[in-house]
Scaffold this active site. Sequence first.
Site, PDB file in Angstrom:
ATOM      1  N   ASP A  65      -7.915  -7.681   0.590  1.00 33.93           N
ATOM      2  CA  ASP A  65      -7.003  -7.776   1.736  1.00 33.93           C
ATOM      3  C   ASP A  65      -7.773  -7.348   2.973  1.00 33.93           C
ATOM      4  OD1 ASP A  65      -6.729  -4.648   1.321  1.00 33.93           O
ATOM      5  OD2 ASP A  65      -5.899  -5.183   3.296  1.00 33.93           O
ATOM      6  N   ASP A  68       0.865  -1.165   0.000  1.00 30.00           N
ATOM      7  CA  ASP A  68       0.000   0.000   0.000  1.00 30.00           C
ATOM      8  C   ASP A  68       0.913   1.230   0.000  1.00 30.00           C
ATOM      9  OD1 ASP A  68      -2.847   1.126   1.986  1.00 30.00           O
ATOM     10  OD2 ASP A  68      -2.272   1.474  -0.086  1.00 30.00           O
TER      11      ASP A  68
HETATM   12  C1  LIG Z   1      -2.000  -3.075   3.849  1.00 27.47           C
HETATM   13  C2  LIG Z   1      -3.329  -2.392   3.835  1.00 27.47           C
HETATM   14  C3  LIG Z   1      -3.884  -2.277   2.480  1.00 27.47           C
HETATM   15  S1  LIG Z   1      -5.488  -1.728   2.317  1.00 27.47           S
HETATM   16  C4  LIG Z   1      -5.549  -0.219   3.289  1.00 27.47           C
HETATM   17  C5  LIG Z   1      -6.801   0.525   2.872  1.00 27.47           C
HETATM   18  C6  LIG Z   1      -8.009   0.127   3.400  1.00 27.47           C
HETATM   19  C7  LIG Z   1      -9.189   0.788   3.041  1.00 27.47           C
HETATM   20  N1  LIG Z   1     -10.379   0.382   3.589  1.00 27.47           N
HETATM   21  C8  LIG Z   1      -9.176   1.847   2.129  1.00 27.47           C
HETATM   22  C9  LIG Z   1      -7.946   2.262   1.579  1.00 27.47           C
HETATM   23  C10 LIG Z   1      -7.866   3.350   0.645  1.00 27.47           C
HETATM   24  O1  LIG Z   1      -8.870   3.989   0.266  1.00 27.47           O
HETATM   25  N2  LIG Z   1      -6.648   3.676   0.165  1.00 27.47           N
HETATM   26  C11 LIG Z   1      -5.527   3.004   0.543  1.00 27.47           C
HETATM   27  N3  LIG Z   1      -4.356   3.386   0.002  1.00 27.47           N
HETATM   28  N4  LIG Z   1      -5.543   1.971   1.405  1.00 27.47           N
HETATM   29  C12 LIG Z   1      -6.745   1.594   1.939  1.00 27.47           C
END
Ligand SMILES: CCCSCc1cc(N)cc2c(=O)[nH]c(N)nc12
Length: 372
Positions: free
Chosen positions: A266, A92
Amino acid sequence: MSSFGFTVHARDGAARTGAITTPRGEIRTPAFMPVGTAGTVKAMYPEQVKALGADIVLGNTYHLMLRPGAERVARLGGLHRMMRWDGPILTDSGGFQVMSLAGLRKLSETGVVFQSHIDGSRHEMTPERSIEIQTLLGADIQMQLDECVRLPAPREEVEKAMRLSLRWAERCRTAFGSQPGRALFGIVQGGTDEALRVESAKDLVSLDLGGYAVGGLAVGEPQADMLRMIETVEPHLPTAKPRYLMGVGTPDDIAQAVRRGIDMFDCVMPTRAGRHGMAYTRHGRVNLKNARFAEDIRPLDEASSCAASRDYSRAYLHHLVRSGEILGMMLLTWSNLAYYQDLMAGLRAAIRDGRLEDHLAEIREGWARGEA
Ligand SMILES: CCCSCc1cc(N)cc2c(=O)[nH]c(N)nc12
């Protein structure tokens, strides 16, 4: 160096099953990606994660840039070598974690300045630095830097964040450049506003990225709103590219999203719940803290291929959880991840055989029936 690709093998309604190909191996879809935030899937050996059927794991730019540091990971040979995971890794971009974990954040067009939640040190995350870090880590799939707004939120706030994320997507594409065998995914934002969601999807698709995530969900909205946003966005995403629903979810969330055309998931639920005594099984959730398990000699699931689910009594798991024993966290994390991978394998097979609706009815009946 082979290329990054995606092939759909079969469809059942809007659902698809296929494979993402990368130089480090293929990812069978629909796929659940265990979260390995700081370079480890908590309480698991990488060999166990692989043996469960997970083809890919996730890492977190935010956590790894703060500790041990992206340049240090690169000096140690990259994240794959450091954590001994030879399959694909998705990272991420860090923005979501900055907004949820860091202190003293200042967001601007350039990026976000923040204080580390570990030692208070000051850092700046920009689209360019996020891609630089993900590249230093050696991630096979990299996520654009985005701004995810917690819901509910005023429309103008959601619109501003969605438009900023689009501009950051362009900067991430430039910074990503050409990395054969790797992919950059865009992230669709827009809250629960259909017009904003469609605008975000259309503008992202015009950038011709490697795949498209639906972000900004699983942030407090009801499941019905999440599913409605998937239905809104899905028709505007190319069928030939992977779709990734970020941060989702429960087994039911995943099943309903697969039905609507999502390929990748995930969620920290199976690992986090396992550390807190909660088991996910085909009979629904089982809270091992509950005293009613104190002398229950049954395993979580006698039919499971996972030893943690099949060979240990609920009574023993209850004892370990009540005693705060590390083995309790290990066994329940192992069992939960095994269940999630079995869930995905079942969904892939059902789509392949054209019997997804019947399969969904069967698994939901199992959850509703509860334990035998
Ligand atoms: C390792 C975690 C990955 S998912 C984290 C995550 C979780 C959720 N629920 C939303 C987002 C989002 O909108 N943007 C980003 N970059 N990450 C999100």
